[in-house]
Design a protein around this motif. Sequence first.
Motif, mmCIF file in Angstrom:
data_model
loop_
_atom_site.group_PDB
_atom_site.id
_atom_site.type_symbol
_atom_site.label_atom_id
_atom_site.label_comp_id
_atom_site.label_asym_id
_atom_site.label_seq_id
_atom_site.Cartn_x
_atom_site.Cartn_y
_atom_site.Cartn_z
ATOM 1 N N ASP A 186 0.836 -1.202 0.000
ATOM 2 C CA ASP A 186 0.000 0.000 0.000
ATOM 3 C C ASP A 186 0.872 1.255 0.000
ATOM 4 O O ASP A 186 0.598 2.218 -0.721
ATOM 5 C CB ASP A 186 -0.926 -0.005 1.211
ATOM 6 N N TRP A 187 1.922 1.253 0.833
ATOM 7 C CA TRP A 187 2.845 2.392 0.858
ATOM 8 C C TRP A 187 3.491 2.576 -0.507
ATOM 9 O O TRP A 187 3.587 3.709 -1.018
ATOM 10 C CB TRP A 187 3.925 2.164 1.911
ATOM 11 N N LEU A 188 3.917 1.487 -1.118
ATOM 12 C CA LEU A 188 4.577 1.567 -2.416
ATOM 13 C C LEU A 188 3.624 2.090 -3.480
ATOM 14 O O LEU A 188 3.988 2.945 -4.303
ATOM 15 C CB LEU A 188 5.098 0.183 -2.811
ATOM 16 N N ASP A 189 2.389 1.621 -3.458
ATOM 17 C CA ASP A 189 1.402 2.079 -4.429
ATOM 18 C C ASP A 189 1.099 3.565 -4.255
ATOM 19 O O ASP A 189 0.982 4.310 -5.228
ATOM 20 C CB ASP A 189 0.124 1.252 -4.285
ATOM 21 N N THR A 190 1.005 4.001 -3.004
ATOM 22 C CA THR A 190 0.701 5.403 -2.725
ATOM 23 C C THR A 190 1.789 6.336 -3.244
ATOM 24 O O THR A 190 1.505 7.419 -3.760
ATOM 25 C CB THR A 190 0.520 5.611 -1.209
ATOM 26 N N HIS A 191 3.048 5.916 -3.118
ATOM 27 C CA HIS A 191 4.174 6.785 -3.454
ATOM 28 C C HIS A 191 4.821 6.454 -4.803
ATOM 29 O O HIS A 191 5.790 7.112 -5.189
ATOM 30 C CB HIS A 191 5.237 6.700 -2.348
ATOM 31 N N ARG A 192 4.273 5.485 -5.507
ATOM 32 C CA ARG A 192 4.943 4.982 -6.706
ATOM 33 C C ARG A 192 5.212 6.052 -7.752
ATOM 34 O O ARG A 192 6.315 6.124 -8.303
ATOM 35 C CB ARG A 192 4.137 3.849 -7.337
ATOM 36 N N ALA A 193 4.239 6.859 -8.047
ATOM 37 C CA ALA A 193 4.411 7.855 -9.103
ATOM 38 C C ALA A 193 5.582 8.788 -8.793
ATOM 39 O O ALA A 193 6.430 9.050 -9.659
ATOM 40 C CB ALA A 193 3.125 8.653 -9.295
ATOM 41 N N ASP A 194 5.643 9.281 -7.563
ATOM 42 C CA ASP A 194 6.734 10.185 -7.185
ATOM 43 C C ASP A 194 8.072 9.458 -7.142
ATOM 44 O O ASP A 194 9.104 10.015 -7.536
ATOM 45 C CB ASP A 194 6.449 10.816 -5.817
ATOM 46 N N LEU A 195 8.076 8.216 -6.671
ATOM 47 C CA LEU A 195 9.313 7.445 -6.632
ATOM 48 C C LEU A 195 9.855 7.218 -8.040
ATOM 49 O O LEU A 195 11.044 7.426 -8.304
ATOM 50 C CB LEU A 195 9.081 6.095 -5.933
ATOM 51 N N ALA A 196 8.993 6.798 -8.938
ATOM 52 C CA ALA A 196 9.419 6.507 -10.303
ATOM 53 C C ALA A 196 9.882 7.759 -11.036
ATOM 54 O O ALA A 196 10.775 7.704 -11.892
ATOM 55 C CB ALA A 196 8.280 5.836 -11.077
ATOM 56 N N ALA A 197 9.285 8.899 -10.692
ATOM 57 C CA ALA A 197 9.635 10.157 -11.345
ATOM 58 C C ALA A 197 10.808 10.861 -10.680
ATOM 59 O O ALA A 197 11.231 11.928 -11.133
ATOM 60 C CB ALA A 197 8.418 11.088 -11.366
ATOM 61 N N GLY A 198 11.332 10.288 -9.603
ATOM 62 C CA GLY A 198 12.432 10.914 -8.885
ATOM 63 C C GLY A 198 12.021 12.137 -8.095
ATOM 64 O O GLY A 198 12.858 12.984 -7.770
ATOM 65 N N LYS A 199 10.736 12.232 -7.754
ATOM 66 C CA LYS A 199 10.226 13.407 -7.057
ATOM 67 C C LYS A 199 10.019 13.175 -5.563
ATOM 68 O O LYS A 199 9.694 14.103 -4.820
ATOM 69 C CB LYS A 199 8.894 13.847 -7.680
ATOM 70 N N ALA A 200 10.171 11.930 -5.119
ATOM 71 C CA ALA A 200 9.946 11.627 -3.707
ATOM 72 C C ALA A 200 11.103 12.146 -2.854
ATOM 73 O O ALA A 200 12.268 12.039 -3.235
ATOM 74 C CB ALA A 200 9.783 10.126 -3.509
ATOM 75 N N THR A 201 10.780 12.694 -1.700
ATOM 76 C CA THR A 201 11.807 13.189 -0.788
ATOM 77 C C THR A 201 12.588 12.022 -0.196
ATOM 78 O O THR A 201 12.017 10.980 0.138
ATOM 79 C CB THR A 201 11.160 13.995 0.350
ATOM 80 N N ALA A 202 13.896 12.185 -0.076
ATOM 81 C CA ALA A 202 14.733 11.147 0.524
ATOM 82 C C ALA A 202 14.505 11.141 2.027
ATOM 83 O O ALA A 202 15.110 11.897 2.782
ATOM 84 C CB ALA A 202 16.197 11.392 0.193
ATOM 85 N N THR A 203 13.608 10.285 2.456
ATOM 86 C CA THR A 203 13.169 10.210 3.847
ATOM 87 C C THR A 203 13.291 8.772 4.326
ATOM 88 O O THR A 203 13.116 7.834 3.550
ATOM 89 C CB THR A 203 11.697 10.663 3.959
ATOM 90 N N VAL A 204 13.584 8.588 5.627
ATOM 91 C CA VAL A 204 13.578 7.261 6.236
ATOM 92 C C VAL A 204 12.207 7.027 6.853
ATOM 93 O O VAL A 204 11.858 7.645 7.864
ATOM 94 C CB VAL A 204 14.658 7.124 7.328
ATOM 95 N N TRP A 205 11.431 6.151 6.239
ATOM 96 C CA TRP A 205 10.137 5.768 6.785
ATOM 97 C C TRP A 205 10.287 4.442 7.507
ATOM 98 O O TRP A 205 11.007 3.549 7.045
ATOM 99 C CB TRP A 205 9.092 5.656 5.673
#
Length: 283
Positions: A196-215
Amino acid sequence: MRHACPAFLLSLLLAACGSSDGSDGVSANGDATTTVASGDTTTTTEAAAAPLEILVSNDDGYEAEGIDVLVEALRKVDGAEVTVVAPLSQQSGQGGKTTEGELKVTDVTLASGYPAKAVDGYPADTIRVAVDELGIEPDVVITGINSGQNLGPLVDLSGTVGAARAAVARGIPALATSQGVGDTFDYPSAVPFILDWLDTHRADLAAGKATATVWNLNVPSCKAGTKVRGLAEVPADLDGDTGQALAAQDCASTTPLDDLDGDVAAFVAGYATFDEVPAKPAS
């Protein structure tokens, strides 16, 4: 603010209805769809999932059950390329320790036969070897699934978190995942939360837009007849009691989430806990 959502609501099903005017919608699995009108017929095609490069590591070693369960789940994600670089042996409790110089790297396979690289070093070393030496360029690093919770005052001791921090130090978003101690380690119960976490953030992760954060995700191992109460987004109780952080989880608890202060209390009361932890240890 605390947020709790039952596990069965984690994967939202979104339905879309196409019409002859060519409007776009969303498929039942959440993928974007495009409706194309041609004469008196209408066709719908699903947009392909964006490619996603996932690097997996852990601190229990490549032979551990938890990493195998994680990888087998990630392999089923459409468009995902999964690479595994993990410690050669058990390295729990090593935090963010690193080794200077060259480390031995061996070609191995996980319990289910998936190919991996085993690094004779600490969990954080595996990220250095994977990114700096092997040239792997992941969109995200996922570590675990660890055998035992890594929350509250245990965070800085965790090699699972240490490897995730090594990824973030290189500008790569990371999710550390751990399964609570119980009669058995119920690794499959963590999988829906991870996906679920991966699906929620997938678009930003794939586009390189996700913040480098430790979850940091911790999922209880509930006793037979009970199940995880939901997902609680709560702050890490970094100064909490270590003994309490290691306590058994009571998934039959009825204590309201609003009465539970921090990740340790929520976890022990049967909630999966999710929080952002500092990119560097306190000391």
